[in-house]
Structure formats: structure tokens, C-alpha cells
Write an enzyme that holds these catalytic residues in place. Structure first.
Site, PDB file in Angstrom:
ATOM      1  N   PRO A  94       0.816  -1.221   0.000  1.00 18.10           N
ATOM      2  CA  PRO A  94       0.000   0.000   0.000  1.00 18.10           C
ATOM      3  C   PRO A  94       0.851   1.273   0.000  1.00 18.10           C
ATOM      4  CG  PRO A  94      -0.752  -1.537   1.688  1.00 18.10           C
ATOM      5  CD  PRO A  94       0.564  -2.040   1.198  1.00 18.10           C
ATOM      6  N   GLU A 121       3.557  -8.990   8.239  1.00 19.93           N
ATOM      7  CA  GLU A 121       3.510  -7.530   8.363  1.00 19.93           C
ATOM      8  C   GLU A 121       4.403  -6.853   7.331  1.00 19.93           C
ATOM      9  OE1 GLU A 121       0.992  -8.734  10.119  1.00 19.93           O
ATOM     10  OE2 GLU A 121       2.585  -9.439  11.443  1.00 19.93           O
ATOM     11  N   ARG A 159      -3.270  -8.361 -21.132  1.00 21.55           N
ATOM     12  CA  ARG A 159      -4.265  -8.007 -22.155  1.00 21.55           C
ATOM     13  C   ARG A 159      -3.800  -6.874 -23.062  1.00 21.55           C
ATOM     14  NH1 ARG A 159      -9.114  -7.904 -20.795  1.00 21.55           N
ATOM     15  NH2 ARG A 159      -9.770  -6.027 -21.819  1.00 21.55           N
ATOM     16  N   ASP A 174      -8.158   0.493 -27.821  1.00 21.55           N
ATOM     17  CA  ASP A 174      -7.485   1.725 -28.223  1.00 21.55           C
ATOM     18  C   ASP A 174      -8.461   2.891 -28.250  1.00 21.55           C
ATOM     19  OD1 ASP A 174      -5.251   0.226 -28.521  1.00 21.55           O
ATOM     20  OD2 ASP A 174      -5.403   0.060 -30.699  1.00 21.55           O
TER      21      ASP A 174
HETATM   22  C1  9WO Z   1      -0.351  -6.112   8.410  1.00 20.81           C
HETATM   23  C2  9WO Z   1      -0.312  -5.759   9.734  1.00 20.81           C
HETATM   24  C3  9WO Z   1      -0.784  -6.404  10.878  1.00 20.81           C
HETATM   25  C4  9WO Z   1      -0.584  -5.795  12.118  1.00 20.81           C
HETATM   26  C5  9WO Z   1       0.058  -4.578  12.199  1.00 20.81           C
HETATM   27  C6  9WO Z   1       0.502  -3.934  11.018  1.00 20.81           C
HETATM   28  C7  9WO Z   1       0.307  -4.541   9.830  1.00 20.81           C
HETATM   29  N1  9WO Z   1       0.656  -4.161   8.587  1.00 20.81           N
HETATM   30  C8  9WO Z   1       0.286  -5.102   7.757  1.00 20.81           C
HETATM   31  C9  9WO Z   1       0.547  -5.013   6.367  1.00 20.81           C
HETATM   32  O1  9WO Z   1       0.592  -3.928   5.804  1.00 20.81           O
HETATM   33  N2  9WO Z   1       0.781  -6.167   5.727  1.00 20.81           N
HETATM   34  C10 9WO Z   1       1.112  -6.190   4.339  1.00 20.81           C
HETATM   35  C11 9WO Z   1       0.378  -7.334   3.686  1.00 20.81           C
HETATM   36  C12 9WO Z   1       2.571  -6.343   4.139  1.00 20.81           C
HETATM   37  C13 9WO Z   1       2.920  -6.339   2.676  1.00 20.81           C
HETATM   38  C14 9WO Z   1       2.067  -7.374   1.923  1.00 20.81           C
HETATM   39  N3  9WO Z   1       0.702  -7.202   2.278  1.00 20.81           N
HETATM   40  C15 9WO Z   1      -0.089  -6.395   1.550  1.00 20.81           C
HETATM   41  C16 9WO Z   1       0.140  -5.923   0.283  1.00 20.81           C
HETATM   42  N4  9WO Z   1      -1.262  -5.945   1.952  1.00 20.81           N
HETATM   43  N5  9WO Z   1      -1.772  -5.156   1.017  1.00 20.81           N
HETATM   44  C17 9WO Z   1      -0.947  -5.130  -0.018  1.00 20.81           C
HETATM   45  C18 9WO Z   1      -1.168  -4.357  -1.196  1.00 20.81           C
HETATM   46  C19 9WO Z   1      -0.320  -4.475  -2.275  1.00 20.81           C
HETATM   47  C20 9WO Z   1      -0.549  -3.669  -3.389  1.00 20.81           C
HETATM   48  N6  9WO Z   1      -1.591  -2.821  -3.425  1.00 20.81           N
HETATM   49  C21 9WO Z   1      -2.434  -2.709  -2.370  1.00 20.81           C
HETATM   50  C22 9WO Z   1      -2.237  -3.480  -1.237  1.00 20.81           C
END
Ligand code: 9WO
Length: 257
Positions: A94, A121, A159, A174
Site C-alpha cells: 500500500p 507484516e 491483455r 485503443d
Molecule cells: C499487516 C499488519 C498487521 C498488524 C500490524 C501492522 C500490519 N501491517 C500489515 C501489512 O501492511 N501487511 C502487508 C500485507 C505487508 C505487505 C504485503 N501485504 C499487503 C500488500 N497488503 N496489502 C498489499 C497491497 C499491495 C498492493 N496494493 C495494495 C495493497
């Protein structure tokens, strides 16, 4: 184009890409996909991929070494044939750069894209800084890992590749993929619970149909995603069609603009 995904859940990737457009593209060798599991690169008898975060707190962090070693193999896998400058390593989180159509169009020019999906995490920060070229986000929300983001991105790129979609679908992309939402679609039956298909669509006048569709695309973008129109210069015909769309709303007596 070759995709490589570094993931603790390779089966999740393999299962999802087997369907539809991506499945067909793989079958036809228009794209290559390999998955790389950091667990296969561990060096202890418990095959440990994660450890507790320094500083304390909840959850676990993915260790540097198994990720790094998996990534080295992923990058090698293209062999000599992939141009060094056409390879990108992307960590999915994120915190990343927002993924949009323009970014996917750019990425479709690469010869190899390595996507790293974190779990728990997240991963040791040194892996992101030293081993990854970029960090990408598919949206401002947290999911349980990067795998679903990797799948979204690979689908969106696949795609765009030559020969993946049929000629008419490619041409279609396009024409209306230029920053507008889609026009509404209808199929049989023509009349459904008192809602009839717009007459222009059954009239057979292709110029009228094209104009109506462009008007709808402009109108719906204005209604649902005005932010998309902010950065878009409309030509005279488009401005005119959008004004028509707004006028027709007024006639129906349900607008204040
Ligand atoms: C989980 C968590 C649990 C307890 C305290 C803090 C915490 N942070 C996270 C967390 O952000 N976990 C992520 C899970 C770690 C990287 C991979 N994960 C992830 C990727 N979640 N969401 C994405 C993501 C990737 C691309 N676009 C949007 C969301």
C-alpha cells in the site's frame, strides 16, 4: 514478456492465471510465468522465512536472505535473452506508487517484470531498498499479501500484449480506453421489465451509434468520476456531446448543474 512472482503461495498464483485471457496467453506462449518460493531458499531445518520485528509489536517480518536468494534466481531465469534495462523488480504494498492504466501501458514494454508479494507484516526494509527497483500499490487498502495485487497487475499487462486479445477487442481498447469510463452495454432481449434498449442501438446507423456511445462515456465519466475529466482536454465534438448529455438530464428534470 516474462513474469516472475516471488511468493510464499505459488499455488495461489498458478491457479488464478490458468483461467481466461491470462490462461490462453500462457498456453500460446505469448507470456511466460515462473513462481519462486522464498521457503525453498531457506538454510535452516525448519525452513524459516519470517522472524519477529525489531522494536517489538505484533506479527512477523519476512527475512532478507530467503527473499534475496529467491529473487536472484527469478532475475536469472530470463537468461541472456532479456535486455538488462527492460527488467524491473517491483515490491507490492500500500506504500507504493498507484497503479493505473498509464503505468500498465509502460510496464507492457518490459521484457521481464519480477513481482514480489509480501506476507505477514511485510518484508525487511533492506530488501525493498537494495533489491527492488520500485514499489507499486493497486489501491489504498490493506489485503493479506501481495499475491492478489500481482495477479491484478499481470492480468492488466497481459491483455495489452500483442496477439493476446482478438483484433476487434484490441482496436476497441485503443478507441475508448483514452481515460473515459465505458458506455453502457445491452444485449437481448430488447425489452426487459419496461426498460427498452435505446433506439439508436437498434437503428443500424453506425455513426449515430458511435456518437451516442461517446456521449454516454463522457456523461458517465462526468457523473461518476469527474476527477478523470479534470486532466483531460476535450475536443469540440466531445465538449458538445457532454453538454448534450447534461442538457438531456435537465429535460428529464433531475439535475442541478
Ligand atoms: C499487516 C499488519 C498487521 C498488524 C500490524 C501492522 C500490519 N501491517 C500489515 C501489512 O501492511 N501487511 C502487508 C500485507 C505487508 C505487505 C504485503 N501485504 C499487503 C500488500 N497488503 N496489502 C498489499 C497491497 C499491495 C498492493 N496494493 C495494495 C495493497
Amino acid at each position: 514478456m516474462r513474469f516472475d512472482v516471488v511468493t510464499l503461495f505459488p499455488e495461489m498464483i498458478k491457479a488464478a492465471v490458468a483461467f481466461g485471457v491470462t490462461g490462453k496467453a500462457l498456453e500460446r506462449n505469448l507470456v511466460q510465468l515462473s513462481v519462486w518460493n522464498p521457503r525453498d531458499y531457506t538454510q535452516d531445518r525448519h525452513r524459516t522465512v519470517d522472524d519477529r520485528p525489531y522494536g517489538g509489536g505484533p506479527g512477523m517480518v519476512m527475512k532478507y536472505q530467503p527473499l534475496h536468494d529467491a529473487l536472484m534466481d527469478a532475475k536469472q531465469s530470463g537468461g541472456e535473452c532479456v535486455k538488462m534495462d527492460a527488467v524491473k523488480v517491483v515490491y507490492l504494498s500500500p506504500q507504493g506508487k498507484p497503479v493505473n492504466q498509464a503505468l500498465l501501458n509502460e510496464a507492457a514494454q518490459l521484457s521481464q517484470l519480477v513481482l514480489v508479494a509480501g506476507r505477514y507484516e511485510g518484508v525487511d526494509e533492506r530488501f525493498i531498498q537494495w533489491d527492488c527497483d520500485e514499489e507499486w500499490s493497486i489501491g489504498d487498502y490493506v489485503i493479506s499479501g501481495g499475491e492478489l495485487a500481482a495477479l491484478v497487475i499481470m492480468d492488466g499487462i497481459t491483455r495489452l500484449l500483442p496477439h493476446v486479445l482478438g483484433d476487434d477487442q484490441s482496436a476497441n481498447q485503443d478507441s475508448y480506453n483514452d481515460g473515459l469510463l465505458e458506455y453502457p452495454h445491452f444485449t437481448r432481449p430488447e425489452h426487459l421489465a419496461g426498460w427498452s434498449v435505446p433506439k439508436v442501438l437498434t437503428g443500424g446507423n453506425h455513426a449515430d451509434i458511435a456518437r451516442w456511445r461517446l456521449k454516454q462515456a463522457l456523461g458517465r465519466t462526468w457523473q461518476k468520476r469527474p476527477d478523470l475529466l479534470k486532466n483531460k482536454q476535450l475536443d469540440a465534438e466531445q465538449a458538445n456531446l457532454l453538454q448534450q448529455f447534461k442538457n438531456e438530464l435537465d429535460v428529464k428534470g433531475c439535475s442541478d448543474e
